[in-house]
Design a protein around this motif. Structure first.
Motif, mmCIF file in Angstrom:
data_model
loop_
_atom_site.group_PDB
_atom_site.id
_atom_site.type_symbol
_atom_site.label_atom_id
_atom_site.label_comp_id
_atom_site.label_asym_id
_atom_site.label_seq_id
_atom_site.Cartn_x
_atom_site.Cartn_y
_atom_site.Cartn_z
ATOM 1 N N LEU A 128 7.139 -2.566 6.982
ATOM 2 C CA LEU A 128 6.606 -1.455 6.198
ATOM 3 C C LEU A 128 5.286 -1.853 5.558
ATOM 4 O O LEU A 128 5.001 -3.035 5.353
ATOM 5 N N GLN A 129 4.494 -0.839 5.215
ATOM 6 C CA GLN A 129 3.273 -1.086 4.457
ATOM 7 C C GLN A 129 3.634 -1.260 2.986
ATOM 8 O O GLN A 129 4.622 -0.710 2.492
ATOM 9 N N ALA A 130 2.814 -2.018 2.285
ATOM 10 C CA ALA A 130 3.099 -2.321 0.880
ATOM 11 C C ALA A 130 3.071 -1.081 -0.006
ATOM 12 O O ALA A 130 3.691 -1.067 -1.075
ATOM 13 N N PHE B 131 16.489 -2.954 -6.676
ATOM 14 C CA PHE B 131 15.267 -2.506 -7.347
ATOM 15 C C PHE B 131 14.518 -3.692 -7.947
ATOM 16 O O PHE B 131 13.296 -3.812 -7.793
ATOM 17 N N SER B 132 15.247 -4.575 -8.617
ATOM 18 C CA SER B 132 14.612 -5.747 -9.225
ATOM 19 C C SER B 132 13.985 -6.657 -8.178
ATOM 20 O O SER B 132 12.953 -7.289 -8.431
ATOM 21 N N GLY B 133 14.592 -6.733 -7.001
ATOM 22 C CA GLY B 133 14.041 -7.561 -5.936
ATOM 23 C C GLY B 133 12.869 -6.914 -5.214
ATOM 24 O O GLY B 133 11.950 -7.602 -4.765
ATOM 25 N N PHE B 134 12.855 -5.565 -5.127
ATOM 26 C CA PHE B 134 11.818 -4.856 -4.379
ATOM 27 C C PHE B 134 10.561 -4.579 -5.199
ATOM 28 O O PHE B 134 9.468 -4.498 -4.649
ATOM 29 N N VAL B 135 10.712 -4.412 -6.512
ATOM 30 C CA VAL B 135 9.589 -3.931 -7.320
ATOM 31 C C VAL B 135 8.415 -4.913 -7.322
ATOM 32 O O VAL B 135 7.266 -4.508 -7.516
ATOM 33 N N GLU B 136 8.675 -6.176 -7.077
ATOM 34 C CA GLU B 136 7.592 -7.162 -7.016
ATOM 35 C C GLU B 136 6.716 -6.967 -5.783
ATOM 36 O O GLU B 136 5.532 -7.320 -5.787
ATOM 37 N N TYR B 137 7.284 -6.399 -4.723
ATOM 38 C CA TYR B 137 6.578 -6.290 -3.449
ATOM 39 C C TYR B 137 6.180 -4.863 -3.097
ATOM 40 O O TYR B 137 5.232 -4.651 -2.336
ATOM 41 N N ARG C 139 10.798 -9.682 3.989
ATOM 42 C CA ARG C 139 10.875 -9.523 5.445
ATOM 43 C C ARG C 139 10.302 -8.186 5.892
ATOM 44 O O ARG C 139 9.672 -8.102 6.956
ATOM 45 N N LEU C 140 10.534 -7.145 5.112
ATOM 46 C CA LEU C 140 9.987 -5.847 5.467
ATOM 47 C C LEU C 140 8.457 -5.855 5.454
ATOM 48 O O LEU C 140 7.830 -5.061 6.154
#
Length: 204
Positions: free
Chosen positions: A53-55, A84-90, A198-199
């Motif tokens: 995916l795009q950022a 959510f906590s893991g994704f919000v950084e990226y 990874r995404l």
């Protein structure tokens, strides 16, 4: 003298080897072996696709109503919270449902918010083993001593077309160093954060 002659080639080989390897690579290799040996927390992620995916993708995160069998009793929305906590950084454009939702409800909310993708998760299994003296006194079951484990299943769906972009199964296992008074949900964030990387193609 003979000892020095025998030791010098080995010492030179060791210096050459250490000179070729970065300190960060050595540290990561050590962590890998400690995880594999069960000393540190370990996780294994199996994906059906290697989609990236795009950022700037807008991702809506929701968790299903499914409760893992057994006596773990995790918080109802804990997987979505940790994702959510893991994704919000990226992914700066990420939102989370306030509570568990059915798949159709989650897709409707994701579409209403204008999200590009829905990340839909469920806590498929959770085994909360005895990891403290208090728990041992309460349960008095020596066969329950050990490290916690769990399984998370997820789907990544494109909201506009409802195309199933990716599915994954994440298996978590606690390590001996983190056994004291731990819970299966405490193992969730690192592998979900790794899935976010990874995404983006930042790790395999």
């Amino acid at each position: 003298m003979r000892f020095l002659l025998l030791a010098v080639p080995g010492l030179l080989a060791l210096l050459m080897l250490s000179g070729c390897m970065k300190v960060s690579d050595m540290a990561e290799g050590t962590r890998y072996h400690l995880r594999d040996a069960g000393i540190l927390d370990h996780s294994e992620t199996r994906r059906s696709n290697s989609w990236r995916l795009q950022a700037d993708s807008f991702i809506y995160i929701a968790q299903g109503h499914f409760v893992p069998p057994g006596d773990a009793y995790p918080r109802p929305n804990v997987v979505a919270e940790e994702a959510f906590s893991g994704f919000v950084e990226y992914f700066p454009m990420v939102r989370r449902a306030r509570g568990p939702l059915g798949l159709e409800e989650a897709l409707a909310e994701a579409s209403a918010m204008g999200a590009h993708y829905l990340l839909y998760l469920r806590f498929a299994a959770a085994d909360d083993r005895i990891g403290s003296f208090d728990e041992l006194n309460d349960q008095r079951a020596l066969d329950r001593l050990g490290v916690d484990s769990g399984v998370v299943q997820l789907m990544l769906v494109e909201t506009g077309t409802r195309y199933l972009v990716d599915t994954a199964r994440i298996r978590n296992r606690g390590g001996v160093l983190g056994i004291y008074d731990a819970k299966p949900e405490q193992l969730l964030r690192p592998p979900l954060q790794d899935y976010a990387r990874r995404l983006l193609g930042l790790s395999r």
